[in-house]
Structures are given as C-alpha cells and as structure tokens.
Design a protein around this motif. Structure first.
Motif, PDB file in Angstrom:
ATOM      1  N   VAL A   1     -12.714  -1.899   3.995  1.00  0.00           N
ATOM      2  CA  VAL A   1     -12.954  -3.055   4.870  1.00  0.00           C
ATOM      3  C   VAL A   1     -11.628  -3.626   5.347  1.00  0.00           C
ATOM      4  O   VAL A   1     -11.441  -3.928   6.531  1.00  0.00           O
ATOM      5  CB  VAL A   1     -13.785  -4.137   4.124  1.00  0.00           C
ATOM      6  N   ARG A   2     -10.711  -3.746   4.442  1.00  0.00           N
ATOM      7  CA  ARG A   2      -9.399  -4.296   4.800  1.00  0.00           C
ATOM      8  C   ARG A   2      -8.700  -3.400   5.835  1.00  0.00           C
ATOM      9  O   ARG A   2      -8.179  -3.882   6.839  1.00  0.00           O
ATOM     10  CB  ARG A   2      -8.556  -4.438   3.531  1.00  0.00           C
ATOM     11  N   ASN A   3      -8.715  -2.102   5.597  1.00  0.00           N
ATOM     12  CA  ASN A   3      -8.041  -1.191   6.529  1.00  0.00           C
ATOM     13  C   ASN A   3      -8.712  -1.197   7.895  1.00  0.00           C
ATOM     14  O   ASN A   3      -8.058  -1.178   8.927  1.00  0.00           O
ATOM     15  CB  ASN A   3      -8.034   0.236   5.964  1.00  0.00           C
ATOM     16  N   ARG A   4     -10.048  -1.236   7.867  1.00  0.00           N
ATOM     17  CA  ARG A   4     -10.781  -1.231   9.134  1.00  0.00           C
ATOM     18  C   ARG A   4     -10.498  -2.520   9.912  1.00  0.00           C
ATOM     19  O   ARG A   4     -10.303  -2.501  11.124  1.00  0.00           O
ATOM     20  CB  ARG A   4     -12.274  -1.102   8.823  1.00  0.00           C
ATOM     21  N   ALA A   5     -10.462  -3.634   9.205  1.00  0.00           N
ATOM     22  CA  ALA A   5     -10.190  -4.915   9.868  1.00  0.00           C
ATOM     23  C   ALA A   5      -8.764  -4.943  10.415  1.00  0.00           C
ATOM     24  O   ALA A   5      -8.523  -5.437  11.527  1.00  0.00           O
ATOM     25  CB  ALA A   5     -10.415  -6.066   8.887  1.00  0.00           C
TER      26      ALA A   5
END
Lengths: 328, 171
Positions: free
Chosen positions: B64-68
């Motif tokens: 989620v962090r990388n995608r955001a």
C-alpha cells in the motif's frame, strides 16, 4: 542543555518502548532529575496523543472494504467449520433463497458465481440435462459433436475477481488436471491448462478475436451459450445471416450481421437464443464481436445441475454443494 | 492452507489501517481507497501466494505504501525521500494553529501532517496509528531500524514544532 537536547531522540525511543535495560533505567533516572527533559517528555507525549487521536479518526472513517472482501468473513466462518459441516452449511446457504434461484438456470449459475466466485477461485460444474442436448443437436444438425452430450458438463472456472473460464469435459472427476490438455476461452482470450505448471496459461486466440458484448465477467448464460456455438462456421450454416451494418458501423469500417437461428420446426419455442449479432472486421476478416440475444424460452426445459467447488491450484477441487435445479 | 483465504482474512483486518496509511500519504480519500483496493484485490487474484517469509500484514502495508508513493510520484515527479521538506514547512510559514485556533485539534493535526514529507507521515502513522514497533516499521518500509528511529524522531520534532501551541491536554 546540549546534552539534554541530545536526549530527545532517546526520549522518543523510551516512550515508544524501544529502550531496555540499563539504558532505559539511566534515562528514566535522568528525566526524574531534569525538569527540562521532563518537560520535553510531556511535550512529546502530548504530540503523540494528538497524533494518535488523529490517526484513530482516520481509521474509524475508513470506507467499507470492497465487496470482494466483505462477504469473505461469512465464507471464512463456513470454512472454519470444516468438512461435512461446511458442506452442509453451503447447501443451506444455497437453499435459502430458493425462490429467487429458481427464476432461471442463468440465475442459478449467476447466483452461485456471485456468491462464491468473488472470494476465491471456484468452479461451477454445470450439467445441462434433459431436452437441452437434443435441442442443440437439432440446432447443429448433423454435426452433433458440436452439441454437448447429456453426460457432458460445462465446467465454469471463475477466477476471482474477473476471469470466467470454461471448458467442456465428459468426465469432470477424471484425472484431467494432470494428463489431459485443457483449453477454452474466457470470452476474449484463449487459455490452456498447463499440467506441468499446474496453472492456466493465456494465449491469444489463433486467427479469431471474439468479444462478448454486455457480458460483465460473470454473465454466465452468455458464456455457456457461447460455449455451445464455438464452431462458428456450423452456426452460420444453420442460421440465416442478414447484413445489418449501420452508418456508424460503416464509418468505423465494420460490417455487422444479424444472425437468426432457423428453428428446426416452425413455431418451436425451445430455443436457447433467438438471434446473434456478429461484427466482422473486413480488413482482417475476423469476427470481432458476437452478441448473443439470449431468450429464455427454452430454459424451462432444462435441468441444471450445479456443483460448486473451490479450486486450489494444483489440487483437485473440493466439492461443497451438489445442487439440482428443476424448473417448474 | 488456501492463500486467498489467509489473504482475505488479513486484508479485512488490515483494511482500516491500510486505508489510513494510503490516506495519510495521498491526502485523498478516493485515491486512498483505490490504492488499497488495487493492492488487496491484486493480492487476492494472484495465482500463487506471495513468495515471502515476511508477515502478511507487513507485506500488505508495504504494498500500500509503495503504491501510494507511486501515485504521488506520478502526480509530483521528483524525490520523496525522507529529507524532503514539505512545501509549507519552512520556518516562515504561519503556525498551523494560528489558522486553526478556532478549530478542533483534528484540523490542526491534519494541517501539521500535511506539511510533513509523505515518507514521514507514513512513518508516524505506522508508529502512532498502527502501533508498530521500530522493527515492524523497518519491515514495512524496507529500511534499517536505526533509520526508522532517527526519522521518527525528526518527524515528531517537526510535528511538535508545528503543533507548538497545542498545550495542555496530556495523554
């Protein structure tokens, strides 16, 4: 003062519970004796509390999880029952909305797909019995191999969340996963079962591009119908074909044909579909799109047997719920 | 064990936390929801379980962090490193509570957070929002534990400065 400023980072670690042993004891002792550090600690705590409240509000205001996740909780509970208990629970779950399920075979399949297909890979093994096979034989005339025999089963593999794969197999409980090549279409792409990798491999269709319009992934009746008419040449031979190209199609360089199956006997109402529209790309001479105009006039003649199985890659499906649909 | 079952159960547990992480990185509810959906449904539709020994929770949060962050980079190309200074975080900018003195604490905190670099917000959220340990944060962010400790301290110091007038009301 400089020393105490240097303590800030360690105070953070202390409040985070990341200090231990002598280091922690020494810092606690220092804070007790140092008003400046005690004040810093209090400030850090206030900031921390404010942040925690803000972050808690964010989590509390989170939207509901997507539909594909939400019903999983119920399903997970069923799984947890294990074995026969789970099977019984699933049969009950299917049986409760019986009135709605029995609206049509399509609804039976669609309902089962919606119920199970969104969570994980499932297979619906759909056996079409009774007059359906005979009807299809009559539709396809002499080329009977195009029509499913009564003992054949339409295997509909629903790969969550979007793919719908299907294959016809005469012996669904056989060792098809290991020594039988499988192939089929999901409406726009060809796929093959790779026994070595124990997985599905997608390949572009050879010389044919098909899209089923209006089918949003799980419109299984369309897929099932299409599965019966994979031999398009034969289908055309059995149907009247009339060009229905409109101005917008001409501008787009398309030719559209309306395809009306000819009933074996005049007035025979037992039809799976009443017509289909094929869109042909004249440049490539390929059928780009086939829209089946499905009529349910014939489905009351069918008996649909649906079995729901969970697919675990590389393993035999586990069967949960034998289910018979016998329309009025 | 069917990995999808495991993923779904973990995803349901982590949904609010994952959404919060995406939201504090993107500051946009709709995009945060999209990011979380993409990540979680992507995990679900994967043919095989993720090849990792890491805890699923850390994996989900990291994805989620990388995608955001990818979303942020697409919107605002350039560095999103920890050292990046938020556009309004210079010393000359007005104290957030000057603007928000009549508002709730929530507004002040949100204002302060908005002025922190995205990577710092993520780290603060993982620590204060999800109560992750330094080691767990390092797992999610793929950083060294020492880096986590130092960065958290810097993020808190900045947040504390921005919230300087938020006095009293201890925990």
């Amino acid at each position: 003062m400089t020393d105490c400023r240097d303590q800030e980072e360690r105070l953070d670690a202390l409040l985070d519970g990341e200090l231990a042993g002598d280091e922690r004891a020494a810092l606690l002792e220092h804070v007790d004796a140092c008003p400046a550090c005690a004040e810093t600690r209090d400030e850090l705590e206030r900031t921390r509390a404010a942040l925690r409240r803000a972050f808690a509000r964010t989590r509390a205001g989170a939207p509901p999880p997507p539909a594909a996740l939400r019903p999983r909780k119920r399903r997970a509970a069923l799984f947890a029952l294990g074995g026969l208990a789970a099977a019984a629970a699933l049969v009950l779950a299917l049986a409760v909305p019986r009135a709605r399920l029995d609206a049509s075979p399509a609804a039976v399949i669609q309902r089962a797909a919606e119920r199970y297909g969104k969570f994980t890979d499932v297979e619906l093994w759909v056996r079409v019995e009774s007059q359906a096979a005979e009807l299809l034989r009559r539709v396809f005339g002499a080329k009977q191999e195009s029509a499913p025999a009564p003992e054949e089963v339409q295997r509909v593999l629903i790969r969550s969340p979007h793919y719908v794969l299907m294959q016809k197999t005469p012996d669904p409980r056989g060792p098809w996963r290991t020594d039988r090549p499988l192939e089929g279409f999901d409406g726009s792409r060809a796929w093959k079962w790779d026994p070595e990798k124990r997985g599905v491999r997608f390949e572009p269709p050879e010389g044919l591009s098909l899209k089923v319009e209006g089918a949003e992934g799980n419109d299984l009746l369309q897929f099932l119908s299409w599965g019966f008419v994979r031999d398009l040449g034969q289908l055309q031979a059995e149907c009247t074909l009339a060009e229905a190209t409109g101005p917008s199609d001409e501008r787009a360089g398309r030719r559209v044909f309306r395809l009306d199956p000819r009933p074996p006997e005049e007035g025979d109402r037992r039809w799976f579909w009443s017509s289909a529209v094929l869109t042909i790309d004249p440049g490539r001479d390929l059928i780009e799109k086939m829209v089946l105009d499905v009529t349910l006039a014939a489905v009351s003649l069918l008996r649909i047997h649906v079995e729901v199985a969970e697919v675990d890659q590389g393993m035999s499906p586990r069967f949960f719920s034998p289910r018979y649909h016998i329309p009025e | 064990m069917n990995h999808r079952r495991e993923v779904v159960e973990e995803a349901l547990r982590e949904w609010p936390g994952a959404f919060g992480l995406a939201f504090h990185l993107l500051h946009d509810r709709a995009r945060a929801e999209d990011v979380c959906q993409e990540v979680l449904l992507g995990l679900l539709s994967a043919a095989r379980p993720p090849q990792t020994d890491r805890p699923l929770r850390a994996l989900i949060l990291r994805m989620v962090r990388n995608r955001a962050l990818s979303e942020l980079r697409r919107e605002r190309p350039g560095s999103l490193d920890d050292d990046e200074v938020g556009p309004l975080a210079d010393a000359a900018s007005p104290d957030p509570l000057d603007e928000a003195s009549r508002r709730e604490e929530a507004v002040a905190v949100e204002t302060a957070l908005a002025r922190l670099p995205a990577a710092w917000r993520a780290m603060l959220y993982l620590r204060e929002g999800l109560d992750l340990s330094y080691a767990e944060i390092a797992e999610v962010l793929e950083r060294d534990v020492d880096v986590v400790r130092v960065t958290l301290h810097r993020a808190r110091r900045r947040a504390r400065r921005l919230l300087g007038s938020l006095k009293g009301d201890p925990t």
